[in-house]
Motif scaffolding. Structure first.
Motif, PDB file in Angstrom:
ATOM      1  N   PRO A   1      -9.776  25.018  54.498  1.00 27.93           N
ATOM      2  CA  PRO A   1     -10.536  24.454  53.371  1.00 27.93           C
ATOM      3  C   PRO A   1     -11.576  25.412  52.805  1.00 27.93           C
ATOM      4  O   PRO A   1     -11.981  25.274  51.648  1.00 27.93           O
ATOM      5  CB  PRO A   1     -11.191  23.211  53.964  1.00 27.93           C
ATOM      6  N   ALA A   2     -11.995  26.411  53.610  1.00 24.37           N
ATOM      7  CA  ALA A   2     -12.993  27.364  53.127  1.00 24.37           C
ATOM      8  C   ALA A   2     -12.436  28.266  52.032  1.00 24.37           C
ATOM      9  O   ALA A   2     -13.203  28.914  51.306  1.00 24.37           O
ATOM     10  CB  ALA A   2     -13.511  28.211  54.290  1.00 24.37           C
ATOM     11  N   GLU A   3     -11.110  28.307  51.893  1.00 23.20           N
ATOM     12  CA  GLU A   3     -10.483  29.154  50.878  1.00 23.20           C
ATOM     13  C   GLU A   3     -10.353  28.440  49.534  1.00 23.20           C
ATOM     14  O   GLU A   3      -9.883  29.046  48.570  1.00 23.20           O
ATOM     15  CB  GLU A   3      -9.097  29.612  51.352  1.00 23.20           C
ATOM     16  N   TRP A   4     -10.749  27.176  49.471  1.00 17.89           N
ATOM     17  CA  TRP A   4     -10.492  26.368  48.291  1.00 17.89           C
ATOM     18  C   TRP A   4     -11.779  25.761  47.729  1.00 17.89           C
ATOM     19  O   TRP A   4     -12.720  25.479  48.470  1.00 17.89           O
ATOM     20  CB  TRP A   4      -9.530  25.228  48.624  1.00 17.89           C
ATOM     21  N   ILE A   5     -11.747  25.565  46.406  1.00 13.81           N
ATOM     22  CA  ILE A   5     -12.801  24.814  45.726  1.00 13.81           C
ATOM     23  C   ILE A   5     -12.154  23.572  45.137  1.00 13.81           C
ATOM     24  O   ILE A   5     -11.278  23.665  44.264  1.00 13.81           O
ATOM     25  CB  ILE A   5     -13.457  25.640  44.600  1.00 13.81           C
ATOM     26  N   ILE A   6     -12.528  22.414  45.639  1.00 14.15           N
ATOM     27  CA  ILE A   6     -12.004  21.141  45.142  1.00 14.15           C
ATOM     28  C   ILE A   6     -13.035  20.554  44.176  1.00 14.15           C
ATOM     29  O   ILE A   6     -14.203  20.354  44.553  1.00 14.15           O
ATOM     30  CB  ILE A   6     -11.738  20.148  46.275  1.00 14.15           C
ATOM     31  N   THR A   7     -12.623  20.275  42.941  1.00 14.67           N
ATOM     32  CA  THR A   7     -13.536  19.755  41.929  1.00 14.67           C
ATOM     33  C   THR A   7     -12.950  18.514  41.272  1.00 14.67           C
ATOM     34  O   THR A   7     -11.819  18.546  40.772  1.00 14.67           O
ATOM     35  CB  THR A   7     -13.811  20.809  40.837  1.00 14.67           C
ATOM     36  N   THR A   8     -13.703  17.430  41.311  1.00 16.19           N
ATOM     37  CA  THR A   8     -13.290  16.188  40.644  1.00 16.19           C
ATOM     38  C   THR A   8     -14.529  15.534  40.044  1.00 16.19           C
ATOM     39  O   THR A   8     -15.638  15.648  40.589  1.00 16.19           O
ATOM     40  CB  THR A   8     -12.638  15.211  41.637  1.00 16.19           C
ATOM     41  N   PRO A   9     -14.395  14.808  38.920  1.00 13.94           N
ATOM     42  CA  PRO A   9     -13.186  14.740  38.075  1.00 13.94           C
ATOM     43  C   PRO A   9     -13.105  15.971  37.171  1.00 13.94           C
ATOM     44  O   PRO A   9     -14.090  16.669  36.954  1.00 13.94           O
ATOM     45  CB  PRO A   9     -13.415  13.465  37.267  1.00 13.94           C
ATOM     46  N   GLN A  10     -11.909  16.193  36.636  1.00  9.35           N
ATOM     47  CA  GLN A  10     -11.667  17.298  35.701  1.00  9.35           C
ATOM     48  C   GLN A  10     -10.767  16.781  34.574  1.00  9.35           C
ATOM     49  O   GLN A  10      -9.809  16.035  34.818  1.00  9.35           O
ATOM     50  CB  GLN A  10     -10.979  18.467  36.391  1.00  9.35           C
ATOM     51  N   THR A  11     -11.107  17.193  33.346  1.00 12.61           N
ATOM     52  CA  THR A  11     -10.373  16.713  32.170  1.00 12.61           C
ATOM     53  C   THR A  11      -9.578  17.857  31.552  1.00 12.61           C
ATOM     54  O   THR A  11     -10.102  18.968  31.395  1.00 12.61           O
ATOM     55  CB  THR A  11     -11.349  16.144  31.116  1.00 12.61           C
ATOM     56  N   ALA A  12      -8.322  17.566  31.208  1.00 19.10           N
ATOM     57  CA  ALA A  12      -7.469  18.561  30.545  1.00 19.10           C
ATOM     58  C   ALA A  12      -7.629  18.450  29.028  1.00 19.10           C
ATOM     59  O   ALA A  12      -7.778  17.342  28.494  1.00 19.10           O
ATOM     60  CB  ALA A  12      -6.009  18.336  30.929  1.00 19.10           C
ATOM     61  N   PRO A  13      -7.616  19.565  28.331  1.00 18.42           N
ATOM     62  CA  PRO A  13      -7.392  20.916  28.857  1.00 18.42           C
ATOM     63  C   PRO A  13      -8.657  21.669  29.240  1.00 18.42           C
ATOM     64  O   PRO A  13      -8.588  22.754  29.809  1.00 18.42           O
ATOM     65  CB  PRO A  13      -6.712  21.599  27.669  1.00 18.42           C
ATOM     66  N   PHE A  14      -9.836  21.123  28.936  1.00 13.97           N
ATOM     67  CA  PHE A  14     -11.073  21.901  28.941  1.00 13.97           C
ATOM     68  C   PHE A  14     -11.483  22.405  30.318  1.00 13.97           C
ATOM     69  O   PHE A  14     -12.062  23.490  30.442  1.00 13.97           O
ATOM     70  CB  PHE A  14     -12.199  21.069  28.314  1.00 13.97           C
ATOM     71  N   ASP A  15     -11.182  21.646  31.375  1.00 14.46           N
ATOM     72  CA  ASP A  15     -11.653  22.027  32.707  1.00 14.46           C
ATOM     73  C   ASP A  15     -10.623  22.836  33.495  1.00 14.46           C
ATOM     74  O   ASP A  15     -10.812  23.064  34.703  1.00 14.46           O
ATOM     75  CB  ASP A  15     -12.027  20.772  33.500  1.00 14.46           C
ATOM     76  N   PHE A  16      -9.559  23.250  32.839  1.00 13.83           N
ATOM     77  CA  PHE A  16      -8.508  23.986  33.527  1.00 13.83           C
ATOM     78  C   PHE A  16      -8.220  25.297  32.784  1.00 13.83           C
ATOM     79  O   PHE A  16      -8.427  25.385  31.569  1.00 13.83           O
ATOM     80  CB  PHE A  16      -7.214  23.169  33.599  1.00 13.83           C
ATOM     81  N   ASN A  17      -7.737  26.272  33.521  1.00 16.00           N
ATOM     82  CA  ASN A  17      -7.428  27.566  32.905  1.00 16.00           C
ATOM     83  C   ASN A  17      -6.133  28.105  33.509  1.00 16.00           C
ATOM     84  O   ASN A  17      -6.124  29.125  34.207  1.00 16.00           O
ATOM     85  CB  ASN A  17      -8.573  28.565  33.130  1.00 16.00           C
ATOM     86  N   PRO A  18      -5.011  27.417  33.266  1.00 11.22           N
ATOM     87  CA  PRO A  18      -3.746  27.822  33.880  1.00 11.22           C
ATOM     88  C   PRO A  18      -3.300  29.216  33.433  1.00 11.22           C
ATOM     89  O   PRO A  18      -3.556  29.637  32.314  1.00 11.22           O
ATOM     90  CB  PRO A  18      -2.751  26.754  33.401  1.00 11.22           C
ATOM     91  N   ARG A  19      -2.649  29.921  34.354  1.00 15.86           N
ATOM     92  CA  ARG A  19      -2.142  31.272  34.193  1.00 15.86           C
ATOM     93  C   ARG A  19      -3.269  32.316  34.125  1.00 15.86           C
ATOM     94  O   ARG A  19      -3.096  33.408  33.628  1.00 15.86           O
ATOM     95  CB  ARG A  19      -1.212  31.401  32.983  1.00 15.86           C
ATOM     96  N   SER A  20      -4.413  31.965  34.628  1.00 12.53           N
ATOM     97  CA  SER A  20      -5.532  32.893  34.655  1.00 12.53           C
ATOM     98  C   SER A  20      -6.303  32.698  35.959  1.00 12.53           C
ATOM     99  O   SER A  20      -6.534  31.564  36.393  1.00 12.53           O
ATOM    100  CB  SER A  20      -6.457  32.672  33.463  1.00 12.53           C
ATOM    101  N   ARG A  21      -6.743  33.789  36.576  1.00 11.90           N
ATOM    102  CA  ARG A  21      -7.476  33.692  37.825  1.00 11.90           C
ATOM    103  C   ARG A  21      -8.985  33.764  37.600  1.00 11.90           C
ATOM    104  O   ARG A  21      -9.768  33.886  38.535  1.00 11.90           O
ATOM    105  CB  ARG A  21      -7.049  34.814  38.780  1.00 11.90           C
ATOM    106  N   ASP A  22      -9.409  33.710  36.352  1.00 17.45           N
ATOM    107  CA  ASP A  22     -10.854  33.778  36.068  1.00 17.45           C
ATOM    108  C   ASP A  22     -11.548  32.474  36.470  1.00 17.45           C
ATOM    109  O   ASP A  22     -10.981  31.394  36.343  1.00 17.45           O
ATOM    110  CB  ASP A  22     -11.086  34.042  34.581  1.00 17.45           C
TER     111      ASP A  22
END
Length: 446
Positions: free
Chosen positions: A425-446
């Motif tokens: 779990p130390a390798e992950w950041i879990i964030t809720t709630p999140q709204t699409a599309p604004f809180d996501f950045n698919p295909r990017s590791r930024d």
């Protein structure tokens, strides 16, 4: 008995013949072009086909060139004929009950085939000629033409045996016009799953997989009775010459002997590797505003290494809720993920494009790892079935745990430099709630 049958046949046709004698094995009777002449083409015969097994009643004759040989034991009971020595676009599989037929119809031999009373059918796209076979269950199909009838239908011309020039092609460019003709594929090698294996298992028809640098694959179908059955598939890469056939929707190659496989000592430099611990699960999304009308769920994989990775044979497995066994699989074959880049697998590619404004790399489906509602577990495995990376704990329902991302996202920390076969779990950041599309950045590791 053979000579008497052939002499009687020539009397019936009322023609002259000539005999060519290279050695005892290759003694064969042959006809001049004045004795028998083609009066139709391969294409015209195929156009007669009515969609089911049929007998030809017209007095039709075609001519072509033998491109197969049963000397190596890999092709048995069939003679493959193509319309020309070079650049053919038509071929036939002729089923015959003749052992060692290469002695009578050698490779490159020009032949004439009297079609009257033969049967014609199209099986898995392959046009077949021959006799008729009636199964114990009452079904009928093209069968092997009995030996006694072969001499009444297949005739050798007295032309010199020709060298067949295989059609050069690539796996993606193969089409049905090449069926039953001789082709050559360059720049291919044995796929990982077939490396280190013999050409065939003893007494079993065996499929071995070849692949090119783009991850395209094709099956090489080998007989368990072939002379080369116990030989191991070669290392390295190169070219394969073979007769093209098809089974169901899958093209297949029939090599005639080991001379058809011309591989060098080195594997192809395709610009990628097949194994890596630096392809990771980098983001999983279950947007709070997700709905049955607009499914924006996705999963992202990232190659954080410096080498391109071919995902042929890799799988992304989903373990739903507390299920200890995976419930769905995404086959990643055909994908080459470039170094320092990411790919996105959408639950629904149409909805994903509507939400995020660009096409996903592939669609996984709502029941896959791409369609998780936040309490499922995912495992990435390579061609050998080795766990490369894991999210969650298979067998444990993710609800109210360190891997619960319902209505939000699980994002891999940028400090992670390789996959992990055990969830941390130390390798992950879990964030809720999140709204699409604004809180996501698919295909990017930024």
């Amino acid at each position: 008995m053979k000579k008497k049958g052939i002499i009687k046949l020539l009397v019936v046709f009322g023609v002259c013949s000539c005999i060519k004698t290279d050695d005892y094995k290759n003694d064969r009777n042959c006809l001049s072009h004045n004795a028998i002449t083609a009066n139709t083409t391969f294409a015209n015969v195929k156009s007669m086909y009515n969609g089911t097994l049929m007998q030809i009643h017209d007095d039709l004759i075609i001519e072509g060139y033998v491109n197969s040989s049963d000397e190596g034991g890999n092709i048995y009971g069939s003679l493959y004929i193509q319309e020309s020595v070079k650049g053919p676009t038509e071929g036939f599989e002729v089923n015959i009950d003749l052992q060692d037929c290469y002695l009578f119809y050698p490779l490159g031999q020009k032949v004439a085939i009297q079609l009257k009373n033969l049967y014609l059918d199209k099986v898995h796209g392959v046009f077949k000629l021959g006799g008729i076979y009636k199964s114990p269950y009452g079904t009928v199909s093209v069968g092997r033409l009995p030996r006694a009838m072969i001499v009444a239908h297949i005739f050798n011309y007295c032309d010199d045996v020709s060298g067949i020039e295989p059609v050069k092609t690539t796996i993606p460019d193969i089409d049905e016009s090449m069926l039953s003709t001789l082709i050559v594929l360059d720049s291919i090698q044995v796929a990982d799953e077939s490396q280190g294996l013999p050409y065939a298992e003893e007494k079993e028809t065996t499929e071995r997989i070849l692949m090119d640098c783009d991850g395209n694959t094709i099956t090489m179908r080998n007989s368990g009775y072939a002379n080369f059955q116990p030989e191991y598939l070669p290392e390295g890469g190169g070219s394969v010459t073979a007769v093209l056939s098809k089974y169901r929707d899958e093209y297949q190659l029939y090599i005639r002997d080991l001379f058809d496989v011309d591989f060098k000592g080195d594997y192809l430099d395709c610009g990628y590797v097949n194994e890596s611990d630096q392809v990771i699960i980098s983001e999983i999304a279950d947007p709070e505003n997700n709905s049955s009308d607009m499914n924006g769920r996705f999963i992202e994989l990232s190659n954080i290494g410096d080498e391109n990775v071919n995902l042929e044979g890799w799988e992304l497995r989903r373990y739903t809720n507390s299920n200890p066994d995976y419930s769905s699989v995404i086959d990643l074959s055909g994908i080459i993920i470039e170094s320092q880049s990411s790919i996105v697998i959408a639950a629904d590619e149409v909805d994903f494009e509507s939400v995020f404004g660009f096409l996903a790399d592939m669609e996984g489906g709502s029941g896959s790892a791409a369609g998780s509602n936040g309490d499922d577990n995912m495992v990435l495995v390579d061609l050998a079935g080795t766990k490369v990376d894991v999210f969650g704990i298979p067998g444990e329902d993710g609800s109210d745990t360190s891997h619960d991302f319902e209505n939000g996202k699980a994002f891999r920390r940028l400090s992670v430099r390789k996959g992990n076969s055990v969830y941390d779990p130390a390798e992950w950041i879990i964030t809720t709630p999140q709204t699409a599309p604004f809180d996501f950045n698919p295909r990017s590791r930024d």
